[in-house]
Design a protein around this motif. Structure first.
Motif, PDB file in Angstrom:
ATOM      1  N   UNK A  72      25.474  81.372  36.517  1.00 55.11           N
ATOM      2  CA  UNK A  72      24.602  81.793  35.683  1.00 55.11           C
ATOM      3  C   UNK A  72      24.106  83.415  35.756  1.00 55.11           C
ATOM      4  N   UNK A  73      23.772  83.826  34.750  1.00 54.68           N
ATOM      5  CA  UNK A  73      22.966  85.146  34.981  1.00 54.68           C
ATOM      6  C   UNK A  73      21.616  85.039  35.516  1.00 54.68           C
ATOM      7  N   UNK A  74      20.870  84.009  35.563  1.00 51.88           N
ATOM      8  CA  UNK A  74      19.790  83.630  36.496  1.00 51.88           C
ATOM      9  C   UNK A  74      20.109  83.594  37.780  1.00 51.88           C
ATOM     10  N   UNK A  75      21.268  83.295  38.329  1.00 51.00           N
ATOM     11  CA  UNK A  75      21.661  83.277  39.699  1.00 51.00           C
ATOM     12  C   UNK A  75      22.065  84.637  40.282  1.00 51.00           C
ATOM     13  N   UNK A  76      22.661  85.261  39.296  1.00 48.66           N
ATOM     14  CA  UNK A  76      23.063  86.831  39.491  1.00 48.66           C
ATOM     15  C   UNK A  76      21.640  87.488  39.884  1.00 48.66           C
ATOM     16  N   UNK A  77      20.808  87.420  39.006  1.00 49.19           N
ATOM     17  CA  UNK A  77      19.435  88.033  39.063  1.00 49.19           C
ATOM     18  C   UNK A  77      18.720  87.653  40.516  1.00 49.19           C
ATOM     19  N   UNK A  78      18.712  86.473  40.641  1.00 51.30           N
ATOM     20  CA  UNK A  78      18.144  86.001  41.909  1.00 51.30           C
ATOM     21  C   UNK A  78      18.839  86.640  43.167  1.00 51.30           C
ATOM     22  N   UNK A  79      20.119  86.809  43.233  1.00 50.13           N
ATOM     23  CA  UNK A  79      20.814  87.614  44.302  1.00 50.13           C
ATOM     24  C   UNK A  79      20.331  88.765  44.529  1.00 50.13           C
ATOM     25  N   UNK A  80      20.236  89.472  43.256  1.00 49.77           N
ATOM     26  CA  UNK A  80      20.203  90.727  43.284  1.00 49.77           C
ATOM     27  C   UNK A  80      18.653  91.233  43.662  1.00 49.77           C
ATOM     28  N   UNK A  81      17.427  90.343  43.223  1.00 51.85           N
ATOM     29  CA  UNK A  81      16.168  90.460  43.771  1.00 51.85           C
ATOM     30  C   UNK A  81      16.147  90.184  45.069  1.00 51.85           C
ATOM     31  N   UNK A  82      16.927  89.098  45.771  1.00 46.85           N
ATOM     32  CA  UNK A  82      16.951  89.002  47.052  1.00 46.85           C
ATOM     33  C   UNK A  82      17.510  90.224  47.973  1.00 46.85           C
ATOM     34  N   UNK A  83      18.683  90.795  47.377  1.00 44.80           N
ATOM     35  CA  UNK A  83      18.972  91.816  47.809  1.00 44.80           C
ATOM     36  C   UNK A  83      18.361  93.170  47.722  1.00 44.80           C
ATOM     37  N   UNK A  84      17.425  93.352  46.840  1.00 44.00           N
ATOM     38  CA  UNK A  84      16.695  94.249  46.655  1.00 44.00           C
ATOM     39  C   UNK A  84      15.377  94.310  47.571  1.00 44.00           C
ATOM     40  N   UNK A  85      15.047  93.177  47.788  1.00 45.44           N
ATOM     41  CA  UNK A  85      13.797  92.682  48.757  1.00 45.44           C
ATOM     42  C   UNK A  85      14.347  93.029  50.202  1.00 45.44           C
ATOM     43  N   UNK A  86      15.503  92.544  50.694  1.00 44.09           N
ATOM     44  CA  UNK A  86      16.117  92.937  51.850  1.00 44.09           C
ATOM     45  C   UNK A  86      16.398  94.494  51.856  1.00 44.09           C
ATOM     46  N   UNK A  87      16.585  95.145  51.008  1.00 47.69           N
ATOM     47  CA  UNK A  87      17.201  96.669  51.269  1.00 47.69           C
ATOM     48  C   UNK A  87      15.523  97.167  51.407  1.00 47.69           C
ATOM     49  N   UNK A  88      14.633  97.008  50.750  1.00 50.81           N
ATOM     50  CA  UNK A  88      13.496  97.432  50.789  1.00 50.81           C
ATOM     51  C   UNK A  88      12.741  97.396  52.029  1.00 50.81           C
TER      52      UNK A  88
END
Length: 97
Positions: A72-88
């Motif tokens: 789902x798009x929500x899953x993609x968003x959650x993975x993106x958010x997780x990735x951005x948090x890790x990058x931060x």
């Protein structure tokens, strides 16, 4: 949400600078790009890395990524958010040294 948006804008900015051949990168910018790419390479799970690259580097929408991955798009968003948090977190450590 504001911090997430700020890091997202920074990642987009760095990608755009990296893709723009008319800009001569400064030493500081080169260090930031190197840190960014190292951080992206270290993202876990690997799907986070793939989503970051597809969305920011290739400009693919959440919907297109979701269709490709069969999620789902929500899953993609959650993975993106997780990735951005890790990058931060990784970039804060790198930039503070």
């Amino acid at each position: 949400m504001i911090r997430s948006r700020q890091i997202q804008e920074r990642v987009e900015h760095l990608y755009l600078l990296d893709l723009d051949t008319n800009i001569t990168p400064t030493e500081r910018l080169e260090e930031e790009l190197e840190s960014l790419y190292k951080g992206i390479d270290q993202l876990e799970p690997p799907v986070c890395r793939d989503i970051i690259m597809q969305h920011f580097r290739n400009g693919i929408t959440f919907k297109e990524i979701a269709n490709c991955l069969g999620v789902s798009e929500t899953t993609v968003y959650k993975h993106l958010r997780r990735a951005l948090n890790q990058l931060r977190t990784q970039l804060k450590k790198t930039m503070s040294v």
